[in-house]
Structures are given as C-alpha cells and as structure tokens.
Design a protein around this motif. Structure first.
Motif, short mmCIF file in Angstrom:
data_model
loop_
_atom_site.label_atom_id
_atom_site.label_comp_id
_atom_site.label_asym_id
_atom_site.label_seq_id
_atom_site.Cartn_x
_atom_site.Cartn_y
_atom_site.Cartn_z
N VAL A 43 19.99 14.68 -5.06
CA VAL A 43 20.82 15.89 -5.19
C VAL A 43 22.13 15.56 -5.88
CG1 VAL A 43 21.94 17.76 -3.92
CG2 VAL A 43 19.74 16.87 -3.12
N ILE A 44 22.74 14.43 -5.51
CA ILE A 44 24.02 14.05 -6.10
C ILE A 44 23.89 13.81 -7.60
CG2 ILE A 44 25.81 12.25 -6.12
CD1 ILE A 44 25.15 11.90 -3.07
N ARG A 45 22.84 13.10 -8.04
CA ARG A 45 22.71 12.84 -9.48
C ARG A 45 22.42 14.13 -10.25
NH1 ARG A 45 18.33 9.65 -7.53
NH2 ARG A 45 16.33 10.70 -7.74
N ASP A 46 21.73 15.09 -9.62
CA ASP A 46 21.48 16.35 -10.31
C ASP A 46 22.77 17.16 -10.47
OD1 ASP A 46 18.87 15.56 -10.41
OD2 ASP A 46 18.03 17.36 -9.49
N ILE A 47 23.60 17.15 -9.43
CA ILE A 47 24.92 17.80 -9.54
C ILE A 47 25.72 17.14 -10.65
CG2 ILE A 47 27.13 18.13 -8.36
CD1 ILE A 47 25.52 18.36 -5.72
N ASN A 48 25.69 15.81 -10.68
CA ASN A 48 26.42 15.07 -11.72
C ASN A 48 25.92 15.41 -13.12
OD1 ASN A 48 28.21 13.74 -10.03
ND2 ASN A 48 26.90 11.95 -9.78
N ASN A 78 0.81 -1.22 0.00
CA ASN A 78 0.00 0.00 0.00
C ASN A 78 0.85 1.27 0.00
OD1 ASN A 78 0.81 -0.53 2.72
ND2 ASN A 78 -0.79 0.86 3.47
N MET A 79 2.12 1.15 -0.39
CA MET A 79 3.00 2.31 -0.44
C MET A 79 3.84 2.29 -1.72
SD MET A 79 5.95 3.45 2.28
CE MET A 79 7.26 4.60 1.83
N GLY A 80 3.68 3.33 -2.53
CA GLY A 80 4.45 3.46 -3.75
C GLY A 80 5.42 4.63 -3.65
N THR A 81 6.30 4.76 -4.63
CA THR A 81 7.26 5.86 -4.67
C THR A 81 7.17 6.55 -6.02
OG1 THR A 81 9.00 4.29 -5.33
CG2 THR A 81 8.90 4.90 -3.00
N TYR A 82 7.51 7.82 -6.03
CA TYR A 82 7.48 8.58 -7.27
C TYR A 82 8.52 9.68 -7.22
CZ TYR A 82 4.78 12.12 -4.64
OH TYR A 82 4.36 13.07 -3.74
N ILE A 83 8.99 10.05 -8.39
CA ILE A 83 10.00 11.09 -8.49
C ILE A 83 9.98 11.65 -9.90
CG2 ILE A 83 11.90 9.60 -9.24
CD1 ILE A 83 13.72 11.22 -7.35
N SER A 84 10.42 12.88 -10.04
CA SER A 84 10.56 13.45 -11.37
C SER A 84 12.03 13.40 -11.76
CB SER A 84 10.04 14.89 -11.41
OG SER A 84 10.68 15.68 -10.44
N ASN A 85 12.27 13.25 -13.04
CA ASN A 85 13.64 13.17 -13.54
C ASN A 85 14.25 14.57 -13.62
OD1 ASN A 85 13.03 10.48 -13.87
ND2 ASN A 85 12.91 10.57 -16.09
N THR A 86 14.46 15.16 -12.45
CA THR A 86 15.00 16.52 -12.43
C THR A 86 16.36 16.59 -13.10
OG1 THR A 86 15.75 16.05 -10.16
CG2 THR A 86 13.73 17.32 -10.40
N TYR A 87 17.07 15.46 -13.12
CA TYR A 87 18.39 15.46 -13.74
C TYR A 87 18.33 15.81 -15.23
CZ TYR A 87 17.16 10.68 -15.24
OH TYR A 87 16.53 9.59 -15.78
N GLU A 88 17.18 15.56 -15.86
CA GLU A 88 17.03 15.95 -17.27
C GLU A 88 17.07 17.47 -17.40
OE1 GLU A 88 14.23 12.13 -18.60
OE2 GLU A 88 13.37 14.15 -18.51
N ARG A 90 18.34 19.51 -15.14
CA ARG A 90 19.65 19.98 -14.69
C ARG A 90 20.68 19.88 -15.82
NH1 ARG A 90 18.00 22.38 -9.98
NH2 ARG A 90 17.13 20.86 -8.54
N TYR A 91 20.54 18.85 -16.61
CA TYR A 91 21.47 18.67 -17.73
C TYR A 91 21.36 19.85 -18.70
CZ TYR A 91 24.05 16.14 -21.40
OH TYR A 91 24.97 15.76 -22.35
N VAL A 92 20.13 20.22 -19.02
CA VAL A 92 19.92 21.36 -19.92
C VAL A 92 20.44 22.63 -19.28
CG1 VAL A 92 18.18 22.76 -21.10
CG2 VAL A 92 17.92 20.27 -21.01
N SER A 93 20.14 22.84 -17.99
CA SER A 93 20.58 24.07 -17.32
C SER A 93 22.10 24.11 -17.18
CB SER A 93 19.91 24.20 -15.95
OG SER A 93 20.27 23.14 -15.08
N GLY A 94 22.74 22.95 -16.96
CA GLY A 94 24.19 22.90 -16.88
C GLY A 94 24.84 23.27 -18.20
N TYR A 95 24.21 22.82 -19.30
CA TYR A 95 24.74 23.14 -20.62
C TYR A 95 24.62 24.64 -20.90
CZ TYR A 95 25.62 22.98 -25.63
OH TYR A 95 26.16 23.19 -26.87
N VAL A 96 23.45 25.21 -20.62
CA VAL A 96 23.24 26.64 -20.85
C VAL A 96 24.16 27.46 -19.95
CG1 VAL A 96 21.57 28.54 -20.72
CG2 VAL A 96 20.86 26.32 -21.63
N VAL A 141 19.91 2.19 -10.33
CA VAL A 141 21.27 2.64 -10.02
C VAL A 141 21.26 4.13 -9.70
CG1 VAL A 141 23.63 2.83 -10.85
CG2 VAL A 141 22.24 0.85 -11.49
N LEU A 142 20.54 4.91 -10.51
CA LEU A 142 20.42 6.34 -10.25
C LEU A 142 19.79 6.61 -8.89
CD1 LEU A 142 19.16 7.56 -13.76
CD2 LEU A 142 21.37 8.10 -12.71
N ALA A 143 18.87 5.74 -8.48
CA ALA A 143 18.18 5.93 -7.21
C ALA A 143 19.12 5.84 -6.01
CB ALA A 143 17.05 4.90 -7.05
#
Length: 365
Positions: free
Chosen positions: A171-176, A132-142, A144-150, A348-350
């Motif tokens: 946070v670590i994967r977004d920094i990466n 009765n418990m699920g997890t969810y997340i948004s791929n913020t790293y996507e 962040r990748y665009v913002s890092g490039y810009v 792995v990203l998780a």
C-alpha cells in the motif's frame, strides 16, 4: 482328484485376475482424479475488487484446464487464526496447490507449508518463502503511477484523495507511486491520505470518500476493494479511479480509469508447472509487460492530450523505458533515497516503509 485340482487352480486364477482388475481400476481412478487447487480470499468474491479479481483468475484456471483440475475457494477469511485453520483444512483435504491471497495470510501459510511438505503453497504480496512455498505479486505501482498522473492532470482543486487500507509495503509503495506521478505534473498539488484499517467495508469506504470530498478533493483513488467510493464520486460529481477490477459500471461519469489485476495468466502458468513437476519456489512480480496489470476503461471525458500522455506512460512502462521508482527520489524529509540513473530493486520495494517527498503526515504504526 485332478478335476478338483484344476477347479481349484481355475478359481485361484480367477480370483487373482479379479484382484488384478480391481487394482488396475483403482490405479486408473487415482490417475484420473483431478488436480486440486485451493484459493483463500480475505474478502467476498462479490467485492468487485481484490478478491473478485482473484476469483476471476480461479475461473480462468477452470476454463483452461477443464475436468483435469478441480478448484475450491474460501472467502471472507480473517487474517489470523482462522486463516491458519482454513489453509490447513485445504491441505488435509487433498489439495495439491493452495493460493493464499492476502498479506495477512503470510505467517499462517508459512506454518502450514512446513506441516505439509508435499503440497505447494503460493502466497500473494508476502516475502516468506520455503522449498514448497513461493510468493507472487502484481506491480500495482505501475498502474498507480499512471492513475496518479491522470488524476493530477484532471484535478481542478489540486487536491487528490487516497483511501488506504493497511500500512503494509504494498500500500505504501502504491501511494508513493501516485505521489511521484503527481510531482511530474505539479508538486504543489495535495495528496490527502485517509487510512480506514480494512480491505472491504463499503460503509467505511463511502464515509472516507465523503470526508475527502468535503475537504475539497475532486479525484479519489483507493486501495480498498468495494466500489463504494466510486458510487459516492458519481453522486457528488467528482472523479475516481477503480481498484483491482474495472469499476466503470459503478460510476460511468465519475470513473477516470481502473487499475486492473489480471491473475489468470499467472494462475494458469503456476498450475501447469506444479502439474508438470517443474515448479520452483520464487518471488514473482508481474506487471504491465506481462499482462498482469492493465489500465481499463479510460473515461471519454479525459482530453485527448492527457489520454495520449497516459498511453505513452503505459507504453514506456511496458518497454522498460519508464520505471515509477527511477531516481532521483527523495523521502519526505528531503533525503536522497534513489540516485539519478538508479531504480529501486524489488527486494527494496518489498519492504518499503517510508513516504516520498511531497506526502504530508506519517505512516500509521
């Protein structure tokens, strides 16, 4: 005697009919009661960042379902014993579905979920699940990748700053992701990371921004929730990237773009599934292709060629042709972590707990 029997029978019939009407009315009232959905926020809904965007998702649920659904929210909930108490109180008060929206709420949510097996729980950014418990997340790293490039295309000093909250995988994967995008432009550019150990503290965030600018940073990214860094960037004439919501109004000149979390579609979908009894526990990751991550309000000061390159990245990520964590990727020790032709899987990203090549310093314990 006969008259008395008839009268008595009539009275019994009336009483029985009245009871039936009462039971029918009670049943109708129960059926008409709205579906109750609770939300638990780590910050204030006025943070203009993470909690604000989750609350926008809650409001989208209310608008979509109308009086069929009643929502409740509790803001500024610390990640600890208080969270468990708040979540339990929501479950005890008849909520059918509860969203807990911060990584530090994971253990408390899991514990309460065991105690209330008929209530559905959804936890954002965590990894513990049950029937009765699920997890969810948004791929913020996507985003962040665009913002890092810009950021790398727009910097003049070659120094980009990142205000980080807590050393959790998200946070670590977004920094990466930011560093990997920077490497595409110039691997010699510096990424300065300043850990502030808070999700929302405008004073700390402003101090961090000032420290970075004093060190030569001319583009600031953040994984904290207030627009304080954007305001400092505006005051001091550097660029910044908005977090979670569109922060352009807080720094019209400074604002490069914002990485926006759009939770409404997922919340509406999940509420409908629980109401329809088709919901199943899963680990949901939503990104640009789902409309859960958006790039908002690109600054007109961004040159056309850079904007075109950013939009090409967005289109590539949406189509699946581009993945921020596609190999080859090395860690900061130079060891190959992702081979060419491979992409890091969500599981792995998780649990990401290492820096990619090009980042200096160590992850706080």
């Amino acid at each position: 005697m006969l008259k008395g029997s008839v009268r008595q029978w009539t009275r019994k019939l009336a009483m029985s009919f009245g009871l039936a009407v009462s039971l029918f009315s009670a049943g109708t009232m129960a059926a008409d009661e709205p579906f109750k959905v609770g939300f638990v926020y780590v910050g204030p809904i006025g943070d203009h960042g993470w909690s604000y965007q989750h609350d926008q998702g809650r409001l989208a649920v209310e608008k979509y379902f109308g009086d069929k659904v009643k929502t409740t929210y509790v803001e500024n909930v610390p990640e600890g014993a208080d969270a468990e108490r708040v979540i339990r109180n929501l479950a005890k008060s008849g909520h059918d579905l509860i969203f807990t929206t911060s990584f530090g709420f994971m253990n408390a949510t899991a514990k309460v979920a065991k105690q209330f097996p008929k209530v559905v729980f959804e936890h954002a950014t965590g990894y513990k699940r049950s029937k009765n418990m699920g997890t969810y997340i948004s791929n913020t790293y996507e985003g962040r990748y665009v913002s890092g490039y810009v950021a790398a295309r727009m910097t003049k000093t070659g120094k980009i700053g990142y205000i980080a909250s807590f050393p959790i995988p998200e946070v670590i994967r977004d920094i990466n992701a930011v560093r990997l995008a920077m490497n595409k432009v110039n691997p010699d550019y510096e990424l300065k990371i300043l850990w502030v150990s808070t999700w929302f503290d405008p004073a700390k965030e402003a101090d961090a921004a000032n420290v970075m600018i004093d060190q030569g940073v001319d583009v600031i990214l953040q994984h904290t929730d207030s627009p304080a860094a954007m305001k400092i960037a505006e005051q001091r004439g550097v660029f910044a990237v908005g977090q979670a919501s569109d922060m352009s109004r807080f720094g019209p000149k400074a604002h490069l773009l914002s990485v926006v979390d759009s939770w409404g579609p997922y919340y509406i979908k999940t509420v409908q599934e629980v109401m329809d009894k088709t919901w199943k526990s899963e680990d949901f990751w939503g990104g640009m292709a789902d409309g859960d991550i958006e790039i908002a309000s690109m600054n007109p000061a961004i040159p056309k060629d850079v904007a075109d390159e950013a939009n090409a990245l967005i289109d590539g990520i949406k189509s699946g042709k581009i993945h921020p964590f596609a190999g080859p990727i090395k860690n900061q020790q130079g060891e190959l972590k992702v081979k060419e032709g491979e992409v890091l899987a969500h599981d792995v990203l998780a649990g990401m707990n290492w820096y990619v090549e090009g980042i200096e310093g160590s992850i706080p314990k």
